[in-house]
Structure formats: structure tokens, C-alpha cells
Design an enzyme around this catalytic site. Structure first.
Site, PDB file in Angstrom:
ATOM      1  N   LYS B  81       0.191   2.783  -1.481  1.00 28.24           N
ATOM      2  CA  LYS B  81      -0.187   1.375  -1.620  1.00 28.24           C
ATOM      3  C   LYS B  81       1.026   0.487  -1.359  1.00 28.24           C
ATOM      4  O   LYS B  81       2.148   0.837  -1.762  1.00 28.24           O
ATOM      5  CB  LYS B  81      -0.737   1.145  -3.031  1.00 28.24           C
ATOM      6  CG  LYS B  81      -1.328  -0.228  -3.284  1.00 28.24           C
ATOM      7  CD  LYS B  81      -1.914  -0.298  -4.692  1.00 28.24           C
ATOM      8  CE  LYS B  81      -2.524  -1.633  -5.020  1.00 28.24           C
ATOM      9  NZ  LYS B  81      -3.117  -1.672  -6.385  1.00 28.24           N
ATOM     10  N   SER B 156      -7.958  -3.065  -6.486  1.00 30.07           N
ATOM     11  CA  SER B 156      -7.102  -3.597  -5.453  1.00 30.07           C
ATOM     12  C   SER B 156      -6.540  -2.531  -4.507  1.00 30.07           C
ATOM     13  O   SER B 156      -6.092  -2.854  -3.407  1.00 30.07           O
ATOM     14  CB  SER B 156      -5.939  -4.365  -6.082  1.00 30.07           C
ATOM     15  OG  SER B 156      -5.112  -3.498  -6.839  1.00 30.07           O
ATOM     16  N   SER B 180      -7.863  -0.713 -10.762  1.00 25.40           N
ATOM     17  CA  SER B 180      -7.598  -0.783  -9.321  1.00 25.40           C
ATOM     18  C   SER B 180      -7.479   0.554  -8.605  1.00 25.40           C
ATOM     19  O   SER B 180      -7.411   0.598  -7.373  1.00 25.40           O
ATOM     20  CB  SER B 180      -6.329  -1.599  -9.058  1.00 25.40           C
ATOM     21  OG  SER B 180      -6.604  -2.961  -9.233  1.00 25.40           O
TER      22      SER B 180
END
Lengths: 97, 489
Positions: B81, B156, B180
Site C-alpha cells: 500500500k 482504503s 481498511s
């Protein structure tokens, strides 16, 4: 809860954010919705209840304040939008009379 | 390799160790899979240059052949990420604010994987500063769900979920502050592990809400998450909140027989898709048949989870994101009148709407007049919520809940009422508020062909216990991985 223009502008100022005329109504509506959501907490009796800041850790998160990273000045300045070899460049903040 | 996209990290790693697959070949397969579908799915914000990836794979392969690298991750491609720093690789956090930021150091979690010989392929798309549930707040545009590209993969950490679900890489890293990792894992048919607070070092993770942020994993099965736990967990001198690995050293393998699993019915009173509710009770039946005791409970304070979470998360975000001022790093506005205006314009132009919204909320609840009424109140309520979870874990080993109220929404759904959408995090925020662990696992597909995930929540330190239980007792009606490929090719 209703938010006044004064409260909204003051909050934006504290957050160092610029709010245009057009953005104000949307920001006010979002803030009021969130505060209405937060009302869900107010009926809960928290008298004498301690705050819970961070999940309890089985070890202390505190340590001696010893510099460990060494000098990373050149690397740190590399990502600055404006810098010279000595430091960050910012606009002049004190005017000469 | 014909079956590259289906392989778990363990299977691929084993083939590389056995010499039946070459690390360079695996890296080429990863790049070919990306070439095939990335344009449609937008999992990545940055893919490392092909020659860099292949050179690194070649080095790892040589070390494997010399028996210098025996890690099960040697030669296994992975994605990260874009809020985890990697030295020399752009790390944007999905924001215009950091669109030119290149870190000078590598986060501890990523470094551990690199040291084990894993091959970094790229940095994945995410909601800006991890604030969102769909990747739609990313400055660089949304990722698409591999099962239906008109839908969100969740967020996310949506890009990380897509990278595994689409078969680009066998595993990826994400972060979980309020769900997330678990929510995108659920929307993409994956196992998403949210570790106990402090279990994995956060050195090099760009902060959102520091009392809840954790680094988590996306894998195709629970076994890979277990392996990654052994690689990633442990005390790090660079993160004083990190814990010793002994924190999760349950040695006893949890058998289904005798295990006590609770279903918090007060959480289920909020709207849940009937199909998901049905799968949850079907899962409960399956585990009962295996000998577990699965009963309902009233958790308590469930109505306060979302208000407390968003009050605290926004307050911490407002504080953490003060550092972005257009001076030290990040975006700086072109035109300004003095230093104060430089700060305001740089922040207003550099941050997107959702980040500005949460900073404003956070600043408001931290302001002198409202601090006690909102922020302190939320911290006190958090204590009561933690007490409710502690009480539940005295009677139950794990809690079973949905991950989200529905399957993956269409792109654009969340934008209609951003604050209203906060309520959809009801099932996931509890584990973040209390510091516990939780694992999202796939249970099948909806009638519409979209993945459905459920969640097991455990007390802090029960990470290994949950993953080992799921390893043996995944109640899935499909073989893993669930294949999205027909939808994207």
C-alpha cells in the site's frame, strides 16, 4: 447542532485550511452531520470513567530520548519544495519598517 | 507457469525452494498478469521498472541456488500500500500532497519482507491518507473490483486487495485503522488480517490515527497470513509501540470442538443484507456441526462505536496531518501572500475533499470549547466499549460478525453522502478502538456473483489462534482462491 459562520471560519483557521464561499455550506453541512452522529455518545453516562487514549501495551512505550537516526539533513532536504543546502526556504515573515 | 495467479505465497515459495520454479520466471508471470489487466483495474500507483524487478529476482534466485536464502518468501512477488515508505520509491499516500515524495528510508515491515527475499512489484492505490472505504478519494482515481469493474474493491487498501484478487501477486500489505484491510478483503474474496495493535512495527507507515493504525495483510488463505505473521511481527526499536512476538505465541491449536463463538446481535440490528445474514448463520451452523458452541450475545454500547471511532480518528488525523505545511516536504502552492497563506493554500490545494472534511471535524472536536463534549467524551466511551469487548471475551473465544452491511457498492455510491457512509464501518471499528485482532475471511459469492466476507474478532494477542482456527475451519462453499478472472479477461 448548528454551526455558525464564525465557528466554521475559526475551525478552518485552526486547521490552516482555506474555505471559499462556495465550500462553506458543504463544510457546515458535513460538520453538523458528524456532530449529530456524535450525539449518539451523549446519552451514555461516562461519569468517573477514565479516558482510553491508546490500547494498553504489555510494555512501556517510553524510552530514553537518545538520538539514533544520525544526520539525515541532505536526505530530508531532498523532498522539500524549496530548499538550499542549509535548510528549508520559507517566505519572509518579518517586514522591515 | 500456468497456475501462477492461483498460487498462494507458500506454494510459490516452496516451488522456488524446490527448484521447480525460478524466481525470475515468477516475477515475469507477475508482470504479465499486470500487463493483462492493470489498465482495467488500476491496482497500482507505481510499478517498479521491469529491469529492476527482474534484476532483483535474479539476485534472489542466485542466493536460493547457493542455499543462502531459505525463506518461504524468497522470490515471491508482493505489493505494498502506498502509505508504507520504501526508500527511493515514490510514496504518495494517494494524495496530491505527497505526489512528489520519495522516502529516504524503508518501513520496517517492508524491509523484513525484502530481507526474506520477497520481490517488491509496486505500490498500490488507496484512499487519500487512508481516509475512505472505496479508493475513490485517491487523487489518482479509483481502483476497480476484479469481480465487477463497475464496482469498488473497497478501501482504503483497495489497490492492495485488487493486486491479490486479480492474481498479480500472491500477497500484499495494507493498513487498517477502521476496517481498511478487512472490508476490501471481503469485497474481493480474500483473507484480510488486522493484527493486534502493536504487533507489527509501524516505522515508516504514514500516520492517519495513531492509536488505531496497524499494518495488515491480504492473502488467498489463512495459512499465508500465518506465515506472514511469523515474518512481520516483533519488537522494533524504531517503533516504541511495537510488541514482542511472544505476545501472540498461543501454542495450543484451537480446535473447533469446545470453542466458544459469540454473535453480537445488537450489531446485527443495523441494516445487513439478508443474504449476508443468511451466510453468517450458515457459517455458525457449520461450526456448530464441527463441535463449536456458537451462541448470541448482546455486546453493549454498539450504538456508540461509529460516533466514538470517527470522533477519535478525525481528531488524531487533524493532529497527524498538521505536519503537511508546504515547507518540509509535499505540495506547495504556487502563489501565496506570506507564511500563513502558504500553509493554508498548500494544505487546501494539496488535500482532497475527504481529508479536508476529516481535518475540519477533528479540529472542531479538539477545540477548547468542544474538547470535553466531544473528544474527551469519545475517549471515555472508548473505555466503556473496551470494557464491553473484554466482558465478551471472558465468555467467548471469538466474535463472529459480517465485515460490511453489503457486498461491493457501485463506484460513485459513497460520494453521494460521505458522512452518512461512515455508518457502514460499524462491524470493523470495534477491533481498532480496542486494539484487538480481527480476520475477514471469504464465505462465498452473493447471487450477483460478488464475494461475501465474514469476520472473526479476538482479544489482543489472539491473532495466531484465530488464523489457526480458520486454517482448519474455513466454512467456504468454494475452493480458494475465488476466481475473478472470467470477469476481467
Amino acid at each position: 447542532m448548528k454551526i455558525t459562520n464564525r465557528e466554521l471560519m475559526r475551525t478552518a483557521g485552526l486547521a490552516a485550511l482555506h474555505l471559499s464561499e462556495e465550500e462553506m455550506e458543504g463544510a457546515r453541512s458535513d460538520l453538523e452531520k458528524m456532530l449529530d452522529l456524535a450525539e449518539g455518545m451523549h446519552s451514555i453516562d461516562t461519569k468517573d470513567c477514565a479516558s482510553f487514549d491508546i490500547p494498553p501495551l504489555p510494555v512501556s512505550a517510553l524510552r530514553e530520548d537518545v538520538v539514533q537516526n544520525g544526520s539525515g539533513k541532505a536526505a530530508a532536504l531532498k523532498n522539500a519544495p524549496y530548499a538550499n543546502e542549509d535548510g528549508f526556504i520559507v517566505p519572509k515573515t518579518i517586514a522591515m519598517e | 507457469m500456468k497456475d501462477y495467479k492461483d498460487l498462494s505465497a507458500r506454494s510459490l515459495g516452496q516451488r522456488i525452494q524446490e527448484g521447480t520454479v525460478d524466481a525470475v520466471e515468477a516475477a515475469k508471470d507477475a508482470l504479465a498478469a499486470i500487463e493483462e489487466a492493470e489498465e482495467k483495474l488500476h491496482a497500482f500507483l507505481h510499478i517498479l521498472p521491469r529491469d529492476v524487478i527482474l534484476a532483483r529476482a535474479g539476485e534472489v534466485q542466485a542466493r536460493v541456488e547457493r542455499k543462502e536464502l531459505t525463506s518461504p518468501l524468497a522470490g515471491v512477488p508482493f505489493a505494498v500500500k502506498d502509505n508504507l515508505c520504501v526508500a527511493g520509491v515514490p510514496t504518495t499516500c494517494g494524495s496530491r500532497m505527497l505526489s512528489n515524495y520519495i522516502p529516504s528510508y524503508t518501513s520496517t515491515a517492508v524491509q523484513k519482507l525484502l530481507d526474506a527475499g520477497a520481490i517488491l512489484i509496486g505500490k498500490t492505490n488507496m484512499d487519500e491518507f487512508a481516509m475512505g472505504s472505496s479508493t475513490e478519494t485517491s487523487y489518482f482515481g479509483p481502483s476497480k473490483n476484479p469481480f465487477d469493474p463497475s464496482r469498488t474493491p473497497g478501501g482504503s487498501s483497495g489497490g492492495s486487495a485488487v493486486s491479490v484478487a486479480a492474481g498479480f501477486v500472491p500477497f500484499s500489505l495494507g493498513t487498517d485503522t477502521g476496517g481498511s484491510v478487512r472490508q476490501p478483503a471481503s469485497f474481493c474474496g480474500l483473507v484480510g488480517w488486522k493484527p493486534s495493535y502493536g504487533l507489527i512495527s509501524r516505522n515508516g507507515l504514514i500516520a492517519y490515527a495513531s492509536s488505531m493504525d496497524v499494518v495488515g495483510t491480504f492473502t488467498k488463505d489463512p495459512g499465508d497470513a500465518l506465515m506472514l505473521m511469523s515474518m512481520l511481527a516483533g519488537k522494533d526499536p524504531k517503533d516504541s509501540t511495537s510488541l514482542d512476538f511472544r505476545f501472540v505465541s498461543d501454542t495450543k491449536k484451537p480446535e473447533a470442538k469446545g470453542l466458544r463463538i459469540g454473535i453480537p446481535t445488537d450489531l446485527l440490528q443495523a441494516g445487513v443484507d439478508p443474504a449476508i445474514r443468511k451466510l453468517l448463520y450458515k457459517c455458525a451452523d457449520r461450526w456448530r456441526e464441527a463441535g463449536a458452541s456458537v451462541t448470541e450475545l448482546e455486546l453493549g454500547h454498539s450504538g456508540a462505536l461509529i460516533p466514538a471511532y470517527y470522533t477519535i480518528a478525525c481528531a488524531e488525523a487533524s493532529s497527524n496531518l498538521e505536519r503537511y505545511d508546504g515547507v518540509k516536504y509535499g505540495y506547495r502552492a504556487d502563489q501565496y501572500a506570506g507564511l500563513s497563506d502558504l500553509y493554508k493554500k498548500s494544505r487546501s490545494q494539496g488535500f482532497g475533499a475527504e481529508v479536508r472534511r476529516r481535518i475540519l471535524i477533528g479540529t472542531f472536536v479538539l477545540s477548547r470549547e468542544y474538547y470535553d463534549a466531544y473528544y474527551r467524551k469519545a475517549l471515555q466511551v472508548r473505555r466503556l466499549i473496551a470494557g464491553a469487548f473484554e466482558a465478551a471475551f471472558r465468555s467467548f473465544d471469538f466474535l463472529l460478525t459480517p465485515v460490511a452491511p453489503g457486498t461491493a457498492p457501485l463506484l460513485g455510491e459513497y460520494e453521494k453522502d460521505p458522512v452518512g457512509q461512515y455508518a457502514s464501518d460499524l462491524f470493523t471499528v470495534g477491533a481498532n478502538l480496542t486494539g484487538g485482532t480481527a480476520v475477514s475471511f471469504p464465505v462465498g459469492l452473493s447471487d450477483g456473483g460478488l464475494p461475501v466476507g465474514l469476520q472473526l474478532i479476538g482479544a489482543p494477542g489472539r491473532d495466531r489462534a484465530i488464523l489457526r482456527f480458520l486454517e482448519e475451519n474455513l466454512p467456504i462453499g468454494h475452493e480458494l482462491p475465488i476466481h475473478p478472472y472470467p470477469c476481467i479477461i
